[in-house]
Design a protein around this motif. Structure first.
Motif, PDB file in Angstrom:
ATOM      1  N   GLN A  71      87.584  88.775  35.594  1.00  0.00           N
ATOM      2  CA  GLN A  71      85.430  88.346  35.259  1.00  0.00           C
ATOM      3  C   GLN A  71      84.572  87.520  34.104  1.00  0.00           C
ATOM      4  N   GLY A  72      85.724  86.405  33.695  1.00  0.00           N
ATOM      5  CA  GLY A  72      85.665  85.848  32.081  1.00  0.00           C
ATOM      6  C   GLY A  72      83.994  85.229  31.802  1.00  0.00           C
ATOM      7  N   PRO A  73      83.196  84.537  33.623  1.00  0.00           N
ATOM      8  CA  PRO A  73      81.637  84.215  33.233  1.00  0.00           C
ATOM      9  C   PRO A  73      81.602  85.131  32.332  1.00  0.00           C
ATOM     10  N   ALA A  74      81.379  87.075  32.904  1.00  0.00           N
ATOM     11  CA  ALA A  74      80.478  87.831  31.958  1.00  0.00           C
ATOM     12  C   ALA A  74      81.088  88.139  31.323  1.00  0.00           C
ATOM     13  N   HIS A  75      81.607  88.114  30.737  1.00  0.00           N
ATOM     14  CA  HIS A  75      82.137  88.491  29.116  1.00  0.00           C
ATOM     15  C   HIS A  75      81.856  87.523  28.415  1.00  0.00           C
ATOM     16  N   ALA A  76      81.744  85.951  28.824  1.00  0.00           N
ATOM     17  CA  ALA A  76      81.170  84.950  27.923  1.00  0.00           C
ATOM     18  C   ALA A  76      79.714  85.328  28.549  1.00  0.00           C
ATOM     19  N   LEU A  77      78.976  85.489  29.250  1.00  0.00           N
ATOM     20  CA  LEU A  77      77.882  86.163  28.895  1.00  0.00           C
ATOM     21  C   LEU A  77      77.200  86.729  27.974  1.00  0.00           C
ATOM     22  N   LYS A  78      78.472  87.795  27.793  1.00  0.00           N
ATOM     23  CA  LYS A  78      77.989  89.204  27.002  1.00  0.00           C
ATOM     24  C   LYS A  78      77.720  88.635  25.496  1.00  0.00           C
ATOM     25  N   ALA A  79      79.095  88.163  25.603  1.00  0.00           N
ATOM     26  CA  ALA A  79      78.945  86.807  24.294  1.00  0.00           C
ATOM     27  C   ALA A  79      78.225  87.034  23.916  1.00  0.00           C
ATOM     28  N   GLU A  80      77.667  85.282  24.823  1.00  0.00           N
ATOM     29  CA  GLU A  80      77.237  84.293  24.070  1.00  0.00           C
ATOM     30  C   GLU A  80      75.628  84.370  24.107  1.00  0.00           C
ATOM     31  N   ASN A  81      74.790  85.287  25.077  1.00  0.00           N
ATOM     32  CA  ASN A  81      73.970  85.384  24.902  1.00  0.00           C
ATOM     33  C   ASN A  81      73.718  86.770  25.358  1.00  0.00           C
ATOM     34  N   LYS A  82      74.228  88.044  24.878  1.00  0.00           N
ATOM     35  CA  LYS A  82      73.615  89.018  24.820  1.00  0.00           C
ATOM     36  C   LYS A  82      72.177  89.690  25.345  1.00  0.00           C
ATOM     37  N   GLU A  83      70.878  89.504  25.028  1.00  0.00           N
ATOM     38  CA  GLU A  83      69.991  89.594  25.502  1.00  0.00           C
ATOM     39  C   GLU A  83      69.840  89.297  26.971  1.00  0.00           C
ATOM     40  N   VAL A  84      70.167  88.241  27.190  1.00  0.00           N
ATOM     41  CA  VAL A  84      70.270  87.949  28.881  1.00  0.00           C
ATOM     42  C   VAL A  84      71.118  88.900  29.367  1.00  0.00           C
ATOM     43  N   PHE A  85      72.623  88.783  29.183  1.00  0.00           N
ATOM     44  CA  PHE A  85      73.670  89.997  29.843  1.00  0.00           C
ATOM     45  C   PHE A  85      72.939  91.671  30.158  1.00  0.00           C
ATOM     46  N   GLU A  86      72.526  91.814  28.711  1.00  0.00           N
ATOM     47  CA  GLU A  86      71.749  93.649  28.747  1.00  0.00           C
ATOM     48  C   GLU A  86      70.719  93.651  30.039  1.00  0.00           C
ATOM     49  N   ALA A  87      69.626  92.678  29.464  1.00  0.00           N
ATOM     50  CA  ALA A  87      68.591  92.435  30.907  1.00  0.00           C
ATOM     51  C   ALA A  87      69.091  92.820  32.110  1.00  0.00           C
ATOM     52  N   LEU A  88      69.753  91.337  32.293  1.00  0.00           N
ATOM     53  CA  LEU A  88      70.610  91.547  33.795  1.00  0.00           C
ATOM     54  C   LEU A  88      71.049  93.361  33.883  1.00  0.00           C
ATOM     55  N   ILE A  89      71.879  93.937  33.030  1.00  0.00           N
ATOM     56  CA  ILE A  89      72.048  94.563  33.393  1.00  0.00           C
ATOM     57  C   ILE A  89      71.105  96.261  33.754  1.00  0.00           C
ATOM     58  N   GLU A  90      69.724  95.512  32.587  1.00  0.00           N
ATOM     59  CA  GLU A  90      68.930  96.455  32.798  1.00  0.00           C
ATOM     60  C   GLU A  90      68.858  96.773  33.945  1.00  0.00           C
ATOM     61  N   ARG A  91      68.076  95.451  34.541  1.00  0.00           N
ATOM     62  CA  ARG A  91      67.617  94.537  36.304  1.00  0.00           C
ATOM     63  C   ARG A  91      68.420  95.846  36.834  1.00  0.00           C
ATOM     64  N   LEU A  92      69.814  95.388  36.757  1.00  0.00           N
ATOM     65  CA  LEU A  92      70.585  96.299  38.069  1.00  0.00           C
ATOM     66  C   LEU A  92      70.232  97.769  37.701  1.00  0.00           C
ATOM     67  N   THR A  93      70.316  98.190  36.994  1.00  0.00           N
ATOM     68  CA  THR A  93      70.269  99.584  36.524  1.00  0.00           C
ATOM     69  C   THR A  93      69.218 100.276  37.700  1.00  0.00           C
ATOM     70  N   GLU A  94      67.745  99.700  37.112  1.00  0.00           N
ATOM     71  CA  GLU A  94      66.572 100.172  37.708  1.00  0.00           C
ATOM     72  C   GLU A  94      66.832  99.962  39.317  1.00  0.00           C
TER      73      GLU A  94
END
Ligand code: CP3
Length: 348
Positions: free
Chosen positions: A162-185
């Protein structure tokens, strides 16, 4: 009305003399009748979106085996597709998706209320099944957990670490968290619609939860599951939820209380004795026979199945594999597993 179906009784916390049984990927390529229906549909995704054929493949293992539950035939990656991601499957390799790596990719996704347009055939499959199953059998709906689904949306495919997802989480947390949020909803809406269509239990598959460590596990495995489950419980009181944070290890401990799940499904990297002591003490557990026994069969299958049934006999337990059955499995071994579970429970 009191729950009569064995799975609902186990999920309500009852210790049953015989654990109810079903199997992850029970409708799948190890069955010749599945392969025939998939060929008739053309390909895997066409099968998922063809309500009549998806109903048929869901029922195929129910005709062969006396399982206590049927699981809706669909896939965790249909939600990203409904949100606007491109999705296709490469035969022999697995899923491919358009990737999300920045704000532009995220902004291109459709609003959550639009998912039903794509997912309506799935709800129709649930309605079909709801009318077709015997009164003893429970219908399980499902979705992927946000982290697991995000790993595919970010990488565009399955990845070993899951390297690319871990990288996005480290490098662009805002976008990563917005994606998690969208998927949660989106997951709340998707599962809620499955329940409205007749799903009696829903399961949240977090197949890659094991690669989240420390605070990341709390933020991206526990918190989204907790939100999804509390919202579903508010909308659909009494509908049980099974959570599967695969390979969570020590994080299985307390997962039930932290998320509000009715049952924690466990993989086969933890022993049944450990599960009894650390997880089942708090409520229902599901698992956890190594799926390779469905390929190799024989005495090892029988011994290991017996050991799991016995280790988990003193609390609520739903018998299942630790992960999905694989295409090279022998259908006769599935019958042997079921017979062994029921004989062990009967004979002690
Ligand atoms: O369990 C069931 O029988 C219900 C149907 C179901 C499928 N996928 C059908 C399927 C469920 C619950 C899933 C969940 C799923 N899908 C998960 C989480 C569980 C897990 O296995 O960890 C994940 C990660 C996916 C994504 C996915 N779908 C992958 C990575 C693949 C390719 C790998 C593979 O096993 O081939 C799929 C394809 C898929 N989903 C198949 C089936 C029956 C095989 C497709 C085919 O017929 O060729």
């Amino acid at each position: 009305m009191p729950a009569q179906k064995t799975i609902l009784r186990a999920l309500a916390g009852e210790t049953l003399p015989t654990p109810p049984i079903w199997m992850m990927r029970q409708a799948g390529r190890y069955l010749p009748e599945y392969r025939a229906t998939r060929a008739q549909a053309g390909d895997f995704l066409s099968l998922c979106y063809n309500s009549d054929l998806a109903t048929e493949v869901t029922l195929q293992p129910m005709r062969r085996y006396n399982f206590d539950a049927a699981i809706l035939f669909a896939d965790i990656l249909l939600l990203p597709q409904a949100l606007g991601a491109d999705l296709w499957f490469v035969t022999g390799e697995g899923p491919r998706l358009s990737t999300i790596t920045d704000r532009t990719g995220l902004d291109r996704l459709k609003p959550v209320e639009d998912i039903h347009e794509t997912l309506n055939p799935i709800y129709q499959t649930v309605r079909n099944l709801s009318g077709a199953l015997s009164k003893e059998t429970t219908l399980i709906g499902f979705a992927g957990a946000p982290w697991t689904v995000a790993t595919y949306m970010i990488a565009g495919r399955g990845t070993p670490d899951q390297g690319p997802a871990h990288a996005l989480k480290a490098e662009n947390k805002e976008v990563f968290e917005a994606l998690i949020e969208r998927l949660t909803e989106g997951t709340i809406e998707y599962l809620s619609a499955q329940i409205d269509a007749g799903a009696e239990v829903v399961k949240l598959f977090d197949s890659w939860a094991g690669s989240l460590k420390g605070e990341d596990f709390d933020a991206y495995a526990v918190a989204p599951a907790q939100r999804i489950i509390s919202e579903l419980k508010a909308r659909h009181p009494g509908v049980p939820v099974i959570a599967f944070p695969r390979e969570a290890g020590d994080n299985y401990i307390g997962f039930r209380a932290r998320t509000g799940a009715d049952c924690v499904a466990v993989d086969d990297s933890v022993s049944a004795a450990w599960v009894a002591e650390n997880v089942q003490k708090d409520g229902c557990v599901q698992g956890n026979l190594k799926s390779s026994h469905m390929v190799t069969g024989g005495d090892a299958l029988v011994q290991e199945t017996r050991a799991i049934v016995k280790a988990l006999a003193n609390g609520p337990h739903i018998f299942n594999l630790g992960h999905g059955i694989t295409p090279d499995a022998d259908p006769d071994n599935v019958q042997l597993m079921i017979d062994t579970v029921r004989e062990t429970a009967r004979d002690g």
